[in-house]
Design a protein around this motif. Structure first.
Motif, PDB file in Angstrom:
ATOM      1  N   MET A  12      15.022   3.079   0.023  1.00 16.55           N
ATOM      2  CA  MET A  12      14.351   2.924   1.317  1.00 16.55           C
ATOM      3  C   MET A  12      15.346   2.505   2.395  1.00 16.55           C
ATOM      4  O   MET A  12      15.260   2.971   3.535  1.00 16.55           O
ATOM      5  N   ASP A  13      16.303   1.647   2.055  1.00 15.58           N
ATOM      6  CA  ASP A  13      17.319   1.250   3.035  1.00 15.58           C
ATOM      7  C   ASP A  13      18.106   2.463   3.519  1.00 15.58           C
ATOM      8  O   ASP A  13      18.409   2.578   4.709  1.00 15.58           O
ATOM      9  N   VAL A  14      18.427   3.381   2.611  1.00 18.66           N
ATOM     10  CA  VAL A  14      19.126   4.609   3.015  1.00 18.66           C
ATOM     11  C   VAL A  14      18.253   5.385   3.998  1.00 18.66           C
ATOM     12  O   VAL A  14      18.725   5.830   5.056  1.00 18.66           O
ATOM     13  N   LEU A  15      16.974   5.547   3.671  1.00 17.69           N
ATOM     14  CA  LEU A  15      16.087   6.313   4.550  1.00 17.69           C
ATOM     15  C   LEU A  15      15.897   5.616   5.898  1.00 17.69           C
ATOM     16  O   LEU A  15      15.910   6.261   6.947  1.00 17.69           O
ATOM     17  N   ARG A  75      10.928  -0.032   8.797  1.00 19.60           N
ATOM     18  CA  ARG A  75      11.280  -1.217   8.009  1.00 19.60           C
ATOM     19  C   ARG A  75      10.513  -2.426   8.534  1.00 19.60           C
ATOM     20  O   ARG A  75       9.988  -3.225   7.762  1.00 19.60           O
ATOM     21  N   GLU A  76      10.421  -2.544   9.857  1.00 20.65           N
ATOM     22  CA  GLU A  76       9.734  -3.689  10.459  1.00 20.65           C
ATOM     23  C   GLU A  76       8.248  -3.709  10.098  1.00 20.65           C
ATOM     24  O   GLU A  76       7.681  -4.767   9.824  1.00 20.65           O
ATOM     25  N   ALA A  77       7.616  -2.531  10.080  1.00 20.06           N
ATOM     26  CA  ALA A  77       6.203  -2.457   9.703  1.00 20.06           C
ATOM     27  C   ALA A  77       6.022  -2.853   8.244  1.00 20.06           C
ATOM     28  O   ALA A  77       5.061  -3.552   7.893  1.00 20.06           O
ATOM     29  N   HIS A  78       6.940  -2.435   7.397  1.00 20.06           N
ATOM     30  CA  HIS A  78       6.866  -2.792   5.975  1.00 20.06           C
ATOM     31  C   HIS A  78       7.002  -4.304   5.796  1.00 20.06           C
ATOM     32  O   HIS A  78       6.219  -4.922   5.076  1.00 20.06           O
ATOM     33  N   ILE A  79       7.990  -4.884   6.450  1.00 24.38           N
ATOM     34  CA  ILE A  79       8.216  -6.330   6.333  1.00 24.38           C
ATOM     35  C   ILE A  79       7.021  -7.111   6.887  1.00 24.38           C
ATOM     36  O   ILE A  79       6.587  -8.100   6.293  1.00 24.38           O
ATOM     37  N   ALA A 134       7.531  -4.596  17.353  1.00 25.84           N
ATOM     38  CA  ALA A 134       6.163  -5.059  17.199  1.00 25.84           C
ATOM     39  C   ALA A 134       5.593  -4.570  15.883  1.00 25.84           C
ATOM     40  O   ALA A 134       5.716  -3.402  15.543  1.00 25.84           O
ATOM     41  N   PRO A 135       4.976  -5.476  15.089  1.00 26.56           N
ATOM     42  CA  PRO A 135       4.365  -5.022  13.842  1.00 26.56           C
ATOM     43  C   PRO A 135       3.163  -4.142  14.119  1.00 26.56           C
ATOM     44  O   PRO A 135       2.489  -4.277  15.134  1.00 26.56           O
ATOM     45  N   GLU A 136       2.922  -3.208  13.193  1.00 26.46           N
ATOM     46  CA  GLU A 136       1.764  -2.347  13.327  1.00 26.46           C
ATOM     47  C   GLU A 136       0.519  -3.134  12.940  1.00 26.46           C
ATOM     48  O   GLU A 136       0.596  -4.078  12.178  1.00 26.46           O
ATOM     49  N   PRO A 137      -0.652  -2.755  13.480  1.00 29.21           N
ATOM     50  CA  PRO A 137      -1.881  -3.480  13.183  1.00 29.21           C
ATOM     51  C   PRO A 137      -2.174  -3.452  11.681  1.00 29.21           C
ATOM     52  O   PRO A 137      -1.894  -2.484  10.998  1.00 29.21           O
ATOM     53  N   ARG A 138      -2.734  -4.530  11.197  1.00 22.40           N
ATOM     54  CA  ARG A 138      -3.077  -4.650   9.769  1.00 22.40           C
ATOM     55  C   ARG A 138      -4.299  -3.798   9.489  1.00 22.40           C
ATOM     56  O   ARG A 138      -5.276  -3.819  10.232  1.00 22.40           O
ATOM     57  N   ARG A 139      -4.234  -3.057   8.407  1.00 23.76           N
ATOM     58  CA  ARG A 139      -5.373  -2.248   7.978  1.00 23.76           C
ATOM     59  C   ARG A 139      -5.862  -2.790   6.660  1.00 23.76           C
ATOM     60  O   ARG A 139      -5.093  -3.200   5.827  1.00 23.76           O
ATOM     61  N   GLY A 140      -7.141  -2.720   6.465  1.00 23.25           N
ATOM     62  CA  GLY A 140      -7.543  -3.100   5.142  1.00 23.25           C
ATOM     63  C   GLY A 140      -8.773  -3.823   5.087  1.00 23.25           C
ATOM     64  O   GLY A 140      -9.394  -4.284   4.329  1.00 23.25           O
TER      65      GLY A 140
END
Length: 140
Positions: A12-15, A75-79, A134-140
């Motif tokens: 994932m870091d490569v991507l 990456r920021e959205a994942h974190i 900015a983080p993406e909105p939480r879904r779930g």
């Protein structure tokens, strides 16, 4: 949120670090060649990318006879998702947030203040809620 193993994280870091201006995704061979300090079989990298696609972490499309891959989210959205998952584990989300807020640096606290202010007043328009951080909105 998907937690990643060491090899999945390296892929994932490569991507995530791949130059976005190329327009195309990254092939298995390119990922294998870009993994620092690892000499992995092509099939190993292909299996990891296939599993990441199954987990929804990467998107893939045909590029001739091969597949090309790109991250499904930043990456920021994942974190940010991992941080929210960690909050879900807390006995008290409020206590965990307060402890976190007390542990960040002054600069990081300013970033948080600006993001919260922009969230409270979207008309501010001062650029503090830049899409890249900015983080993406939480879904779930």
């Amino acid at each position: 949120m998907t937690r990643l193993g060491d090899l999945e994280r390296a892929v994932m870091d490569v991507l995530w670090d791949w130059p976005a201006g190329t327009g195309a995704g990254v092939t298995v061979r390119e990922v294998a060649e870009a993994l620092p300090g690892r000499e992995l079989a092509y099939t190993t990298v292909m299996t990891v990318l296939d599993r990441l696609a199954g987990k929804g972490m990467v998107e893939r499309e045909r590029a001739g006879r091969a597949w090309s891959y790109r991250p499904a989210a930043s990456r920021e959205a994942h974190i940010a998702g991992l941080m929210l998952d960690a909050l879900d584990l807390a006995g008290s989300r409020d206590a965990a947030l307060v402890r976190f807020a007390r542990s960040v640096s002054g600069t990081e606290a300013e970033v948080l203040r600006a993001a919260l202010a922009a969230e409270a007043d979207p008309a501010r328009g001062d650029g503090t809620d830049a899409p890249s951080t900015a983080p993406e909105p939480r879904r779930g």
